[in-house]
Scaffold this motif. Structure first.
Motif, PDB file in Angstrom:
ATOM      1  N   GLY A 101       0.780  -1.225   0.000  1.00  9.99           N
ATOM      2  CA  GLY A 101       0.000   0.000   0.000  1.00  9.99           C
ATOM      3  C   GLY A 101       0.813   1.277   0.000  1.00  9.99           C
ATOM      4  N   GLU A 102       2.135   1.143   0.025  1.00  9.66           N
ATOM      5  CA  GLU A 102       3.017   2.303   0.078  1.00  9.66           C
ATOM      6  C   GLU A 102       3.566   2.596  -1.315  1.00  9.66           C
ATOM      7  N   LEU A 103       3.692   3.877  -1.666  1.00 10.97           N
ATOM      8  CA  LEU A 103       4.268   4.262  -2.956  1.00 10.97           C
ATOM      9  C   LEU A 103       5.784   4.126  -2.892  1.00 10.97           C
ATOM     10  N   VAL A 104       6.333   3.400  -3.881  1.00 12.48           N
ATOM     11  CA  VAL A 104       7.785   3.303  -4.023  1.00 12.48           C
ATOM     12  C   VAL A 104       8.157   3.946  -5.349  1.00 12.48           C
ATOM     13  N   PHE A 105       9.046   4.913  -5.277  1.00 12.35           N
ATOM     14  CA  PHE A 105       9.476   5.680  -6.442  1.00 12.35           C
ATOM     15  C   PHE A 105      10.999   5.608  -6.531  1.00 12.35           C
ATOM     16  N   THR A 124      20.979   3.561  -8.817  1.00 13.48           N
ATOM     17  CA  THR A 124      19.537   3.681  -8.648  1.00 13.48           C
ATOM     18  C   THR A 124      19.223   4.097  -7.212  1.00 13.48           C
ATOM     19  N   ILE A 125      18.347   5.098  -7.084  1.00 12.40           N
ATOM     20  CA  ILE A 125      17.950   5.622  -5.778  1.00 12.40           C
ATOM     21  C   ILE A 125      16.473   5.297  -5.557  1.00 12.40           C
ATOM     22  N   PHE A 126      16.124   4.874  -4.352  1.00 15.58           N
ATOM     23  CA  PHE A 126      14.753   4.476  -4.018  1.00 15.58           C
ATOM     24  C   PHE A 126      14.173   5.383  -2.934  1.00 15.58           C
ATOM     25  N   TYR A 127      12.890   5.734  -3.118  1.00 14.27           N
ATOM     26  CA  TYR A 127      12.143   6.533  -2.151  1.00 14.27           C
ATOM     27  C   TYR A 127      10.835   5.809  -1.832  1.00 14.27           C
ATOM     28  N   ARG A 128      10.280   6.105  -0.662  1.00 14.88           N
ATOM     29  CA  ARG A 128       8.997   5.528  -0.275  1.00 14.88           C
ATOM     30  C   ARG A 128       8.184   6.558   0.499  1.00 14.88           C
ATOM     31  N   GLY A 129       6.840   6.384   0.434  1.00 14.72           N
ATOM     32  CA  GLY A 129       5.971   7.290   1.173  1.00 14.72           C
ATOM     33  C   GLY A 129       4.511   6.948   0.939  1.00 14.72           C
ATOM     34  N   LEU A 135       7.502  11.388  -0.031  1.00 11.78           N
ATOM     35  CA  LEU A 135       8.569  10.460  -0.399  1.00 11.78           C
ATOM     36  C   LEU A 135       9.863  10.761   0.362  1.00 11.78           C
ATOM     37  N   LYS A 136      10.475   9.691   0.892  1.00 10.28           N
ATOM     38  CA  LYS A 136      11.758   9.798   1.588  1.00 10.28           C
ATOM     39  C   LYS A 136      12.704   8.713   1.056  1.00 10.28           C
ATOM     40  N   LYS A 137      13.960   9.083   0.885  1.00  6.79           N
ATOM     41  CA  LYS A 137      14.956   8.114   0.400  1.00  6.79           C
ATOM     42  C   LYS A 137      15.135   6.994   1.418  1.00  6.79           C
ATOM     43  N   PHE A 138      15.164   5.726   0.907  1.00  5.31           N
ATOM     44  CA  PHE A 138      15.357   4.618   1.843  1.00  5.31           C
ATOM     45  C   PHE A 138      16.375   3.591   1.378  1.00  5.31           C
TER      46      PHE A 138
END
Length: 313
Positions: A101-105, A124-129, A135-138
């Motif tokens: 259910g979380e957006l991953v960008f 490659t950089i991943f964010y979630r929110g 969105l925050k980098k994770f």
């Protein structure tokens, strides 16, 4: 679970012959982006819902530059405009998915090469929110690796598709590994992915661009296969295959569109004329699908095709 025979290595030319033998009358259309200061928008995602609105993420870049930003766009009166108050990212080639259910960008970050003076490397950089604005980098992928994609599997685990190059992977092969949660995504895990060795010949390469969990638990992979010709020109084709995450086997690949299926247009460079970069695919209830692509590193188009994953369900 697999309802296909394991794939065998096929060349771009063999897959093209298969595609052209079907004699499909496909015709795509250009998407129009405005308010980007005259820059090109290409290598887009398919539209996805965010806060009740359909949004496209796209690579925004001057024709003579690789200095790219990712914008989020919404459609107004037939044009795609930057979404007000949405963040922008200094990245290339965006992608999105939903995990629990979380957006991953994510996207590709360019930075000075640590060993070769004047050259660039990438990762490659991943964010979630919950949504775009949170969105925050994770996570960060290995240096020199693009096309890392995630999918939530039927058992709740997360499938990670990778694309190593060099000593492992040559010009670029697809790898796969499973993790239990987004918190486990890191460089070590990505580097430990098992290569799918029965896909690309040594002279060609490819990667996954978007992943679809199918109704029977298989993963429908939208990706690309690519080659150089004798003059050094690049040829990129959108392709699909099915993947069984239990047996970790893949079906044969299938090209689903070529540059000829889209209107003529400019290219960033002469060697990029025949480049289609798979951005995303929306499956529709009538057995068709909308495919979104970057075209010649200069434009973004879409095309309606037969749903390429139906036969695997």
């Amino acid at each position: 679970m697999a309802i296909f025979e394991s794939g065998k290595k096929q060349t771009c030319k063999e897959l093209l012959l298969d595609f052209k033998s079907k004699k499909q009358q496909l015709k795509g259309e250009k998407l129009h982006f405005v308010d980007v200061d005259g820059r090109d928008v290409y290598n887009i995602t398919a539209p996805f819902e965010d806060a009740g609105e359909m949004v496209i993420a796209g690579r925004v870049e001057a024709r003579d530059s690789e200095d790219s930003e990712v914008f989020f766009f919404v459609q107004e009166d037939g044009y795609w405009r930057p979404r007000k108050n949405a963040p922008k990212f200094r990245l290339q080639d965006p992608f999105v998915t939903k995990i629990s259910g979380e957006l991953v960008f994510g996207g590709v970050e360019i930075f000075p090469h640590p060993e070769i003076e004047g050259a660039l490397s990438y990762r490659t950089i991943f964010y979630r929110g919950i949504d775009i604005n949170s969105l925050k980098k994770f996570a960060i992928g290995p240096d020199g690796m693009k096309d890392i994609r995630l999918v939530e599997l039927a058992d709740g685990k997360i499938g990670v598709f990778t694309r190593p190059q060099g000593k492992i992977g040559g010009r670029g092969q697809i790898g796969f590994i499973k993790i239990d949660s987004l918190d486990q995504l890191n460089i070590e895990v990505i580097n430990n992915a098992k290569l799918l060795t029965e896909q690309f010949i040594e002279e060609e390469w490819g990667g996954a661009n978007e992943l679809h969990l199918l109704s029977n638990g298989l993963v429908g992979v939208l990706g690309h296969i690519a080659r150089f010709d004798e003059e050094g020109n690049r040829h990129y084709y959108p392709m699909v295959f099915a993947f069984d995450p239990l047996t970790e086997t893949a079906s044969s690949m299938e090209i689903i569109a070529t540059r000829d299926n889209f209107p003529p247009g400019p290219a960033k460079r002469p060697d990029l004329v025949d480049v289609l970069f798979s951005g995303g695919l929306i499956r529709m209830e009538d057995g068709r699908a909308e495919l979104y692509v970057g075209v010649s590193d200069a434009e973004a188009h879409k095309i309606v095709i037969s749903d390429p994953f139906l036969k695997y369900e």
